[in-house]
Design a protein around this motif. Structure first.
Motif, PDB file in Angstrom:
ATOM      1  N   LEU A 183      12.205   0.121   5.384  1.00 18.94           N
ATOM      2  CA  LEU A 183      10.838  -1.240   5.634  1.00 18.94           C
ATOM      3  C   LEU A 183      10.335  -1.683   4.659  1.00 18.94           C
ATOM      4  CD1 LEU A 183      11.994  -3.867   7.398  1.00 18.94           C
ATOM      5  CD2 LEU A 183       9.969  -3.149   8.933  1.00 18.94           C
ATOM      6  N   GLN A 184      10.496  -2.395   3.719  1.00 21.98           N
ATOM      7  CA  GLN A 184       8.995  -3.074   2.703  1.00 21.98           C
ATOM      8  C   GLN A 184       8.565  -4.144   3.577  1.00 21.98           C
ATOM      9  OE1 GLN A 184      10.125  -6.031  -0.175  1.00 21.98           O
ATOM     10  NE2 GLN A 184      10.031  -5.212  -1.887  1.00 21.98           N
ATOM     11  N   ILE A 185       7.100  -3.870   3.464  1.00 19.61           N
ATOM     12  CA  ILE A 185       6.085  -4.470   3.078  1.00 19.61           C
ATOM     13  C   ILE A 185       5.154  -5.032   2.370  1.00 19.61           C
ATOM     14  CG2 ILE A 185       3.340  -4.522   4.996  1.00 19.61           C
ATOM     15  CD1 ILE A 185       5.841  -2.655   6.708  1.00 19.61           C
ATOM     16  N   GLN A 186       5.136  -6.567   2.640  1.00 14.19           N
ATOM     17  CA  GLN A 186       4.107  -7.300   2.162  1.00 14.19           C
ATOM     18  C   GLN A 186       3.016  -8.516   2.771  1.00 14.19           C
ATOM     19  OE1 GLN A 186       6.567 -10.470   0.183  1.00 14.19           O
ATOM     20  NE2 GLN A 186       7.810  -8.984  -1.440  1.00 14.19           N
ATOM     21  N   SER A 187       2.085  -8.675   2.010  1.00 18.58           N
ATOM     22  CA  SER A 187       1.005  -8.852   2.656  1.00 18.58           C
ATOM     23  C   SER A 187       1.342 -10.747   2.668  1.00 18.58           C
ATOM     24  CB  SER A 187      -0.842  -8.788   2.353  1.00 18.58           C
ATOM     25  OG  SER A 187      -1.324  -8.896   3.170  1.00 18.58           O
ATOM     26  N   LEU A 188       0.502 -11.504   3.366  1.00 16.96           N
ATOM     27  CA  LEU A 188      -0.076 -12.849   3.311  1.00 16.96           C
ATOM     28  C   LEU A 188      -0.770 -13.061   3.078  1.00 16.96           C
ATOM     29  CD1 LEU A 188       2.018 -14.186   6.177  1.00 16.96           C
ATOM     30  CD2 LEU A 188       1.936 -14.877   4.184  1.00 16.96           C
ATOM     31  N   GLY A 189      -1.528 -11.815   2.576  1.00 16.94           N
ATOM     32  CA  GLY A 189      -4.016 -12.304   2.338  1.00 16.94           C
ATOM     33  C   GLY A 189      -3.731 -11.681   1.336  1.00 16.94           C
ATOM     34  N   LYS A 190      -5.216 -11.443   1.037  1.00 16.77           N
ATOM     35  CA  LYS A 190      -5.195 -11.061  -0.907  1.00 16.77           C
ATOM     36  C   LYS A 190      -4.813 -10.235  -1.008  1.00 16.77           C
ATOM     37  CE  LYS A 190      -9.392 -13.949  -0.053  1.00 16.77           C
ATOM     38  NZ  LYS A 190     -11.071 -14.107   0.007  1.00 16.77           N
ATOM     39  N   ALA A 191      -4.298 -10.593  -1.925  1.00 16.20           N
ATOM     40  CA  ALA A 191      -3.790  -9.297  -3.042  1.00 16.20           C
ATOM     41  C   ALA A 191      -4.737  -8.010  -2.875  1.00 16.20           C
ATOM     42  CB  ALA A 191      -3.373  -9.557  -4.484  1.00 16.20           C
ATOM     43  N   ALA A 192      -6.117  -8.286  -3.459  1.00 14.20           N
ATOM     44  CA  ALA A 192      -7.288  -7.648  -3.527  1.00 14.20           C
ATOM     45  C   ALA A 192      -7.455  -6.486  -1.827  1.00 14.20           C
ATOM     46  CB  ALA A 192      -8.365  -7.960  -3.796  1.00 14.20           C
ATOM     47  N   ASP A 193      -6.839  -7.143  -1.307  1.00 14.55           N
ATOM     48  CA  ASP A 193      -6.788  -6.646   0.619  1.00 14.55           C
ATOM     49  C   ASP A 193      -5.649  -5.629   0.559  1.00 14.55           C
ATOM     50  OD1 ASP A 193      -9.417  -7.837   0.943  1.00 14.55           O
ATOM     51  OD2 ASP A 193      -8.724  -9.320   1.793  1.00 14.55           O
ATOM     52  N   PHE A 194      -4.915  -5.613  -0.693  1.00 13.68           N
ATOM     53  CA  PHE A 194      -3.933  -4.631  -0.073  1.00 13.68           C
ATOM     54  C   PHE A 194      -3.693  -3.482  -0.725  1.00 13.68           C
ATOM     55  CE2 PHE A 194       1.415  -3.057  -0.924  1.00 13.68           C
ATOM     56  CZ  PHE A 194       1.384  -4.058   0.621  1.00 13.68           C
ATOM     57  N   PRO A 195      -3.532  -2.650   0.160  1.00 11.71           N
ATOM     58  CA  PRO A 195      -3.475  -0.831  -0.100  1.00 11.71           C
ATOM     59  C   PRO A 195      -2.946  -0.281  -0.967  1.00 11.71           C
ATOM     60  CG  PRO A 195      -1.969  -1.039   1.999  1.00 11.71           C
ATOM     61  CD  PRO A 195      -2.569  -2.694   1.475  1.00 11.71           C
ATOM     62  N   ASP A 196      -3.548   0.525  -2.105  1.00 13.84           N
ATOM     63  CA  ASP A 196      -2.952   0.823  -3.093  1.00 13.84           C
ATOM     64  C   ASP A 196      -2.710   2.275  -2.957  1.00 13.84           C
ATOM     65  OD1 ASP A 196      -3.622  -0.678  -4.975  1.00 13.84           O
ATOM     66  OD2 ASP A 196      -5.637   0.445  -5.389  1.00 13.84           O
ATOM     67  N   ALA A 197      -1.250   2.975  -1.901  1.00 10.28           N
ATOM     68  CA  ALA A 197      -0.933   4.064  -1.054  1.00 10.28           C
ATOM     69  C   ALA A 197       0.238   4.592  -1.676  1.00 10.28           C
ATOM     70  CB  ALA A 197      -0.145   2.843  -0.482  1.00 10.28           C
ATOM     71  N   ASN A 198      -0.250   5.400  -2.222  1.00  5.22           N
ATOM     72  CA  ASN A 198       1.339   6.828  -1.917  1.00  5.22           C
ATOM     73  C   ASN A 198       1.678   6.905  -1.177  1.00  5.22           C
ATOM     74  OD1 ASN A 198      -0.170   6.882  -5.130  1.00  5.22           O
ATOM     75  ND2 ASN A 198      -2.156   8.664  -4.241  1.00  5.22           N
ATOM     76  N   VAL A 199       3.500   7.798  -1.288  1.00  4.26           N
ATOM     77  CA  VAL A 199       4.046   8.476  -0.224  1.00  4.26           C
ATOM     78  C   VAL A 199       3.100   9.453   0.180  1.00  4.26           C
ATOM     79  CG1 VAL A 199       6.107  10.168  -0.716  1.00  4.26           C
ATOM     80  CG2 VAL A 199       6.388   8.050  -2.132  1.00  4.26           C
ATOM     81  N   GLY A 200       3.419   9.788   1.569  1.00  6.80           N
ATOM     82  CA  GLY A 200       3.017  10.501   2.421  1.00  6.80           C
ATOM     83  C   GLY A 200       1.874   9.620   3.213  1.00  6.80           C
ATOM     84  N   ASP A 201       1.025   8.802   2.480  1.00  3.65           N
ATOM     85  CA  ASP A 201       0.385   7.746   3.125  1.00  3.65           C
ATOM     86  C   ASP A 201       0.270   7.687   4.666  1.00  3.65           C
ATOM     87  OD1 ASP A 201      -1.152   8.841   1.495  1.00  3.65           O
ATOM     88  OD2 ASP A 201      -1.963   6.932   0.093  1.00  3.65           O
ATOM     89  N   THR A 202      -0.218   6.756   5.152  1.00  4.92           N
ATOM     90  CA  THR A 202      -0.045   6.098   6.496  1.00  4.92           C
ATOM     91  C   THR A 202      -0.130   5.360   7.345  1.00  4.92           C
ATOM     92  OG1 THR A 202       0.517   8.265   7.821  1.00  4.92           O
ATOM     93  CG2 THR A 202       0.270   6.272   8.727  1.00  4.92           C
ATOM     94  N   LEU A 203      -0.039   4.390   7.097  1.00  2.00           N
ATOM     95  CA  LEU A 203      -0.540   2.931   7.824  1.00  2.00           C
ATOM     96  C   LEU A 203      -0.672   2.949   9.356  1.00  2.00           C
ATOM     97  CD1 LEU A 203       1.362   0.062   5.522  1.00  2.00           C
ATOM     98  CD2 LEU A 203      -0.600   0.932   5.098  1.00  2.00           C
TER      99      LEU A 203
END
Length: 608
Positions: free
Chosen positions: A240-260
């Motif tokens: 499932l793709q994740i986008q955000s309605l918040g500020k771009a600066a608050d979006f996590p810089d995630a790598n494969v294998g990380d967890t939300l």
């Protein structure tokens, strides 16, 4: 949230033709709605009200999108029915910044529209919207309808029903069966408030502030925590793709294998660049998985190391030369031969007739030396201007790097952009008529695409033929979430022709010298299980060595959360028969948010 790239904005402008919304704020309730959201959504993918006016559709605002060309908001009926096939949410397209807030109780009047992201020619599914809306705010501060949980239990393992043959394979008119098919399940939640929890990242954060997660962590898991794509008939349903309605600066810089960690909650959207997408009001906290870039081992004295590396439109203006050099020297351990794909000409995308790439290559080689690597030499054939596809003006091509301290290149004049290289027999051995040369460049299979580069190398007295490829891209294929199931892969027609041409050339070498060592490698732009690879392999002329790896490690690229093979090294029987080869997909780019290329390099070590 920043604006999307111009390409993405262009894809969304279809929605912008609708007029901006008018909003009326009342202190007294509006009259009873005549149509409910579930009626608009219906039990198929196309609304029974498409093209019709609806009046006073009631709902609670669950999300507001204030950026890009597809501005608007989502509403959801707080009193759902018991029909799992009918969604209780819908997107209201305003075209301008909406004047509503999450928690507002509203009624909406407007036109029901089926918007196809990417246009109808894309084959994508349609997103049901209310357009040209008149919005009445009844009250504010209401509780948002509880999100529907999307998890491993709720998403079916079967991906999609087969399309209706009477409708050219479309699933649009089929009644949704959300307990049987994953695509039906997601469609039944279109526009609704949904939630995932403690989800593993399977597609790193990209420049558009998007990432991919899986709600099925055990589904075809890679060793690094991704999801491996290994079959046309067994799709990974948990992505499932994740986008955000918040500020771009608050979006996590995630790598494969990380967890939300915790919950990620918001409306379920559908878009051109990922299909079903959770657009988050609330996004989970990032827990890093500790992913590190891999390093292959150094080749031994008697081993020849041959690599392929797509360096993604490299030209002298790029800032990635030092990083690419470090990757070649440190992560790849300075292979003896490197096939580079997507080397651009000396002024990159500037379209002025320049085709030479000597400045690009000199800058890369100097950076490799500065990083402690060998003083590589290089060979290539400049293309005809604008004839090989890729970024307009860039004139991408394949280039051979080789370490003259370990291997020699057999230079034989006559190779140019339009002359086909041939094979002759000299003293019982196969020999190229030109080195470097191009394989069958006039063949229509290579129209607007890169022509294969072939060269003759000598290692410890043994000749090795190396063919560098960059096949036609997958552009134009229908998406995995298309309305047509199974989706059409139109681009593979040209790759099949290209594979046929390369296989024929390899067969010519082997017919001339049965035990010749031939390495065919590059960005094949297709999977190890694909028809393209089967044609390349032929009747045993070649074999894709990536298949020597465990399935959990077979990937060089990550697209829409699928870890997949695009880059391959195929070997002739003399190399495979000895069983004295070693293959490594060196994962340094595709799984990382700060990648310098979107491809992982591949390395083959063997004893000629």
């Amino acid at each position: 949230m920043p604006s999307k790239s111009s390409a993405r904005l262009a894809a969304l402008t279809v929605a912008a033709v609708c007029s901006a919304a008018s909003v009326v704020v009342l202190t007294s309730p509006a009259h009873a709605d005549t149509v409910r959201i579930r009626d608009i959504q219906g039990s198929t993918r196309i609304s029974p009200y498409a093209g019709q006016q609806v009046t006073d559709v009631a709902g609670i605002v669950t999300g507001v999108r204030t950026y890009g060309s597809s501005r608007g908001f989502w509403i959801q009926d707080p009193t759902p029915d018991d029909d799992a096939a009918t969604s209780e949410g819908v997107f209201v397209f305003t075209g301008s910044t909406p004047k509503v807030a999450v928690g507002d109780s509203v009624t909406v009047s407007g036109t029901v529209s089926e918007y196809v992201p990417g246009g109808t020619s894309s084959g994508n599914q349609a997103l049901t919207e209310i357009t040209r809306p008149t919005v009445t705010v009844v009250s504010g501060g209401n509780a948002v309808p509880a999100p529907t949980v999307v998890d491993a239990r709720s998403v079916p393992s079967r991906y999609s029903p087969a399309g209706d043959t009477a409708a050219n394979g479309s699933i649009n008119g089929l009644t949704l069966r959300p307990t049987q098919y994953a695509l039906d399940f997601y469609e039944s939640l279109e526009g609704m408030n949904v939630q995932v929890a403690d989800t593993r990242v399977v597609g790193a954060t990209d420049p558009y502030t998007e990432l991919w997660v899986t709600v099925k962590p055990r589904e075809n898991a890679s060793r690094h925590g991704g999801t491996v794509y290994g079959s046309y008939t067994s799709q990974n349903t948990g992505r499932l793709q994740i986008q955000s309605l918040g500020k771009a600066a608050d979006f996590p810089d995630a790598n494969v294998g990380d967890t939300l960690t915790g919950t990620t909650t918001g409306p379920l959207d559908y878009n051109q660049f990922g299909g079903y997408t959770l657009v988050a009001n609330e996004i989970g906290a990032l827990k890093q998985g500790g992913l590190e870039r891999e390093t292959t081992r150094k080749q031994r004295r008697g081993e020849l190391a041959v690599a392929t590396y797509n360096v993604e439109n490299l030209d002298p203006t790029d800032a990635t030369f030092e990083e690419h050099a470090a990757a070649i020297v440190n992560n790849l351990q300075s292979p003896d031969i490197v096939s580079l794909e997507e080397i651009q000409d000396n002024n990159g995308a500037k379209n002025d007739g320049t085709v030479a790439a000597d400045q690009t290559m000199t800058k890369l080689i100097d950076a490799i030396v500065a990083a402690g690597g060998p003083a590589y030499e290089w060979r290539s054939v400049d293309p005809v201007n604008l004839a090989d596809g890729g970024e307009p003006g860039g004139n991408i091509r394949q280039v051979f790097l080789f370490n003259p301290e370990r291997v020699s290149f057999t230079d034989r004049a006559g190779g140019d952009a339009t002359t086909a290289v041939g094979v002759t027999k000299v003293r019982g051995k196969a020999q190229l008529t030109a080195s470097p040369g191009r394989i069958d460049p006039a063949n229509s299979a290579w129209a607007n695409s890169r022509k294969p580069l072939v060269g003759e190398f000598v290692f410890r007295g043994e000749t090795v033929f190396v063919i560098a490829n960059h096949f036609n891209s997958k552009g134009g294929d229908q998406s995995l979430t298309a309305q047509y199931q199974p989706p059409t892969r139109s681009s593979e027609t040209q790759r099949h022709l290209q594979a046929t041409a390369v296989n024929a050339f390899v067969k010519e070498i082997l017919d001339t010298q049965k035990n010749a060592d031939v390495v065919t490698l590059g960005d094949i732009n297709d999977f190890e299980f694909s028809g393209t690879t089967e044609i390349l392999e032929g009747d045993g002329e070649l074999w894709s060595a990536v298949k020597s790896l465990p399935r959990s490690e077979r990937y060089s690229y990550v697209y829409q959360g699928n870890s997949q093979v695009l880059d391959q090294i195929l070997i002739s029987p003399s190399i495979r028969r000895d069983c004295d080869f070693e293959y490594d997909s060196v994962h340094i780019n595709a799984e990382f948010h700060d990648q310098i290329s979107d491809h992982d390099p591949q390395v083959l070590r063997f004893r000629p």
